[in-house]
Design an enzyme around this catalytic site. Structure first.
Site, short mmCIF file in Angstrom:
data_model
loop_
_atom_site.label_atom_id
_atom_site.label_comp_id
_atom_site.label_asym_id
_atom_site.label_seq_id
_atom_site.Cartn_x
_atom_site.Cartn_y
_atom_site.Cartn_z
N CYS A 114 9.20 37.13 27.66
CA CYS A 114 9.19 38.36 28.48
C CYS A 114 9.72 38.17 29.89
O CYS A 114 10.72 38.77 30.27
CB CYS A 114 7.78 38.93 28.52
SG CYS A 114 7.15 39.24 26.88
N LEU A 167 -1.33 33.45 40.44
CA LEU A 167 -1.01 32.60 41.59
C LEU A 167 -1.20 31.14 41.21
O LEU A 167 -1.52 30.32 42.05
CB LEU A 167 -1.91 32.96 42.78
CG LEU A 167 -1.55 34.21 43.59
CD1 LEU A 167 -2.51 34.39 44.75
CD2 LEU A 167 -0.11 34.15 44.11
N GLY A 182 7.84 31.03 31.71
CA GLY A 182 8.73 31.08 30.56
C GLY A 182 8.27 32.18 29.63
O GLY A 182 7.62 33.14 30.06
N LEU A 203 0.33 43.63 26.77
CA LEU A 203 -0.45 42.50 26.25
C LEU A 203 0.22 41.16 26.55
O LEU A 203 1.43 41.07 26.70
CB LEU A 203 -0.66 42.65 24.74
CG LEU A 203 0.53 42.72 23.79
CD1 LEU A 203 1.12 41.35 23.49
CD2 LEU A 203 0.11 43.38 22.49
N ARG A 204 -0.62 40.14 26.66
CA ARG A 204 -0.13 38.77 26.85
C ARG A 204 -0.32 38.00 25.56
O ARG A 204 -1.31 38.21 24.86
CB ARG A 204 -0.93 38.05 27.95
CG ARG A 204 -0.69 38.53 29.34
CD ARG A 204 -1.83 38.13 30.25
NE ARG A 204 -3.09 38.66 29.72
CZ ARG A 204 -4.30 38.29 30.13
NH1 ARG A 204 -4.42 37.35 31.05
NH2 ARG A 204 -5.38 38.83 29.62
N LYS A 246 9.06 38.37 5.65
CA LYS A 246 7.96 38.62 6.60
C LYS A 246 6.98 39.62 6.03
O LYS A 246 5.76 39.43 6.10
CB LYS A 246 8.54 39.20 7.90
CG LYS A 246 8.53 38.23 9.05
CD LYS A 246 9.13 38.88 10.26
CE LYS A 246 8.29 38.57 11.46
NZ LYS A 246 8.80 39.16 12.68
N ASN A 251 6.38 43.43 35.11
CA ASN A 251 6.72 42.05 34.74
C ASN A 251 7.48 41.34 35.85
O ASN A 251 7.23 40.17 36.13
CB ASN A 251 7.53 42.04 33.43
CG ASN A 251 6.62 41.99 32.21
OD1 ASN A 251 5.40 42.07 32.34
ND2 ASN A 251 7.19 41.88 31.03
C1 UGA Z 1 3.71 38.73 30.02
C2 UGA Z 1 2.83 39.69 30.85
O1 UGA Z 1 1.76 38.98 31.46
C3 UGA Z 1 2.25 40.80 29.95
O2 UGA Z 1 1.54 41.74 30.74
C4 UGA Z 1 3.41 41.51 29.25
O3 UGA Z 1 2.94 42.51 28.36
C5 UGA Z 1 4.22 40.49 28.47
O4 UGA Z 1 4.72 39.48 29.36
C6 UGA Z 1 5.36 41.24 27.81
O5 UGA Z 1 6.16 41.86 28.52
O6 UGA Z 1 5.39 41.33 26.56
P1 UGA Z 1 3.21 36.65 28.39
O7 UGA Z 1 4.69 36.39 28.47
O8 UGA Z 1 2.55 36.65 27.07
O9 UGA Z 1 2.86 38.08 29.08
O10 UGA Z 1 2.48 35.51 29.23
P2 UGA Z 1 1.87 35.34 30.70
O11 UGA Z 1 0.45 34.99 30.57
O12 UGA Z 1 2.22 36.46 31.58
O13 UGA Z 1 2.65 34.02 31.18
C7 UGA Z 1 4.06 34.03 31.36
C8 UGA Z 1 4.52 32.71 31.96
O14 UGA Z 1 4.09 32.61 33.30
C9 UGA Z 1 3.96 31.47 31.24
O15 UGA Z 1 4.98 30.50 31.15
C10 UGA Z 1 2.84 31.02 32.14
O16 UGA Z 1 2.56 29.65 32.04
C11 UGA Z 1 3.40 31.37 33.51
N1 UGA Z 1 2.37 31.58 34.54
C12 UGA Z 1 1.49 32.60 34.44
C13 UGA Z 1 2.35 30.74 35.64
O17 UGA Z 1 3.16 29.80 35.76
N2 UGA Z 1 1.41 30.96 36.62
C14 UGA Z 1 0.51 31.98 36.54
O18 UGA Z 1 -0.30 32.11 37.49
C15 UGA Z 1 0.56 32.82 35.43
#
Ligand code: UGA
Length: 471
Positions: free
Chosen positions: A283, A273, A280, A156-157, A39, A231
């Protein structure tokens, strides 16, 4: 006004790598340490390893200058004032977080520390981790005045990691010592003063010089809990709207209208929402389980989190039943699948609900042609192509001669398909959309039978006519 601080980041996964290049972008000198030599070599050569906007550009700009990659944590510890631990905290069999990588890093830092360092928990860790890191440093003979442990969780996402890092809603610093709090405050000054946003070439996002992000100082334990609670709350919001979507289906209401009506209440807010096939990623599933486990260990009844998990796993099974309801039987059906990543704009497939659905369909003896703009390579390693599964290069190839097309990931690309071409390509014009990317009325106008989440199934006029004449 901002100064250059020497920072070590341990771990070059999503959080570590993004933090490393973003700290460099903020004006600091960074050493990014990983014990995986391959890596490190790839990163030194400019391969960012993950699909993330702005990451290749920042890596190109700073690699081997403001960001050096190495395997030697001892050297990084000696050179740097702050050491951010961003290694993995995977889920153990019992559901709690496995902190053995964090412990190993703490022990290694302890062996090489000769002057004061602030050790920062950047990975998501349960409350009390700071105490364990402190204890482990002390057990390894490090004098207490030589270090502090602080918690600086990352929010972060994936997919928007760089902009989220540089334009955070808030920066949380949990520190029980003023000295450590002061160092973290200095590190984030380029953002909290707004200086960074004024620079030419700064990555544009929500904040600007007049509206910089706030930095919240808390106790270490509060910061650890803020991360898990945030989270878990977001996961709860998703499960809540998914449960509401089931209610909407049962009553012929429209969950998109319901979510909009709820989200306009500023106390609820419109984000997170979006109903779908469940959350999934690396996180939410892990953090909800870990937070539940922390509560259990403390003797606190937080069964709300068990319900959040239950709704999430039911959502995938409900989707499978929806596919069955559209096709009558599943065995031998040929299905096109759009999306394998756990969400759009990323190649990450960890805990992807899309892959769970694909596996359920394979277990029902369907045959699948799957397409994902970025995640196919990783999926192939986990789920190799076989007699019933092939990977194809675009959405229309997935749809070719299929009995139905399933949308499982919310890639922007999937919301802009040529509907006429799709209709011609499918064997039957049936789309089952697990992410509500289309307006049912438009789909019906294009001749599709269209099933989505929390909205009434929509049938083209001829289908409705033939259904009623058959009954
Ligand atoms: C999430 C959090 O949003 C971040 O703030 C956090 O830093 C991160 O986990 C972490 O702990 O490292 P992430 O897992 O990258 O970020 O993605 P999200 O955008 O939160 O989505 C998570 C899951 O929820 C995805 O499968 C997404 O499709 C789903 N989701 C999200 C929904 O089904 N509906 C929504 O309205 C939002």
């Amino acid at each position: 006004m901002s100064e250059n601080i020497k920072i070590a980041v341990v771990g070059s996964g999503y959080v570590g790598l993004v933090a490393a290049v973003c700290f460099a972008e903020m004006g600091h000198s960074v050493i990014c340490v990983d014990n995986d030599e391959r890596k490190v070599a790839a990163l030194q050569a400019g391969d960012s390893l993950i699909h993330e906007n702005y990451l290749p550009e920042l890596l190109e700009k700073y690699r081997n200058t403001s960001v050096r990659f190495m395997t030697d944590l001892a050297e990084a510890t000696r050179e740097c004032e702050a050491i951010f631990i961003a290694v993995g905290t995977p889920q153990s069999e019992a559901g709690d977080a496995d902190l053995s990588y964090v412990e190993a890093v703490a022990c290694e830092i302890a062996r090489s520390i000769t002057s004061y360092k602030v050790i920062v928990e950047k990975s998501t860790v349960p409350v009390y981790t700071n105490e364990w890191v402190t204890r482990s440093m002390e057990r390894n003979g490090v004098a207490r005045h030589l270090f502090d442990v602080v918690s600086n969780p990352e929010f972060l996402r994936e997919g928007t990691a760089v902009t989220d890092f540089l334009h955070p809603d808030r920066i949380v610093v949990g520190a029980d010592s003023e000295r450590a709090a002061a160092i973290l405050t200095r590190i984030y000054l380029p953002l909290t003063t707004g200086d960074y946003y004024n620079r030419s070439g700064a990555i544009v996002g929500f904040h600007n010089v007049n509206q910089p992000p706030p930095l919240l100082l808390t106790s270490t334990k509060s910061a650890e809990i803020i991360k898990h609670a945030s989270n878990a709350f977001l996961a709860m919001k998703i499960s809540f709207i998914n449960a509401v979507s089931n209610l909407c289906e049962a009553t012929n209401a429209n969950v998109e209208q319901v979510a909009r009506g709820m989200g306009l209440d500023s106390r609820i807010g419109p984000r997170f929402l979006r109903p779908g096939i469940g959350y999934g990623g690396s996180c939410f599933p892990k953090d909800v389980a870990a937070f539940r486990s922390v509560a259990e260990q403390l003797g606190i009844d937080f069964s709300l989190l068990t319900e959040v998990e239950k709704i999430n796993s039911q959502q995938k099974r409900r989707f499978l039943n929806k596919v069955r309801s559209a096709l009558w039987t599943l065995r031998g059906k040929r299905l096109g699948v759009l999306g394998l990543a756990f969400k759009g704009e990323t190649d990450d497939i960890r805990e992807s609900p899309a892959i769970d659905v694909v596996e359920m369909l394979l277990a029902e003896n369907c045959s699948i042609a799957a397409y994902d703009p970025a995640a196919a390579r990783r999926t192939k390693e986990e789920l190799p192509a076989g007699p019933n599964l092939c990977y194809v290069d675009d959405a229309y190839a997935a749809a070719k001669d299929a009995d139905a097309l399933l949308i499982l990931t919310d890639w922007a690309e999937f919301a802009n398909l040529d509907l006429n071409r799709l209709n011609q390509t499918l064997r039957y014009p049936i789309i089952i959309d697990g992410r509500n990317l289309y307006d049912p009325d438009i789909m019906v106008k294009h001749g599709f039978t269209y099933l989505s989440i929390g909205r009434a199934a929509a049938y083209p006029v001829r289908d409705v006519a033939s259904l009623s004449s058959a009954s």
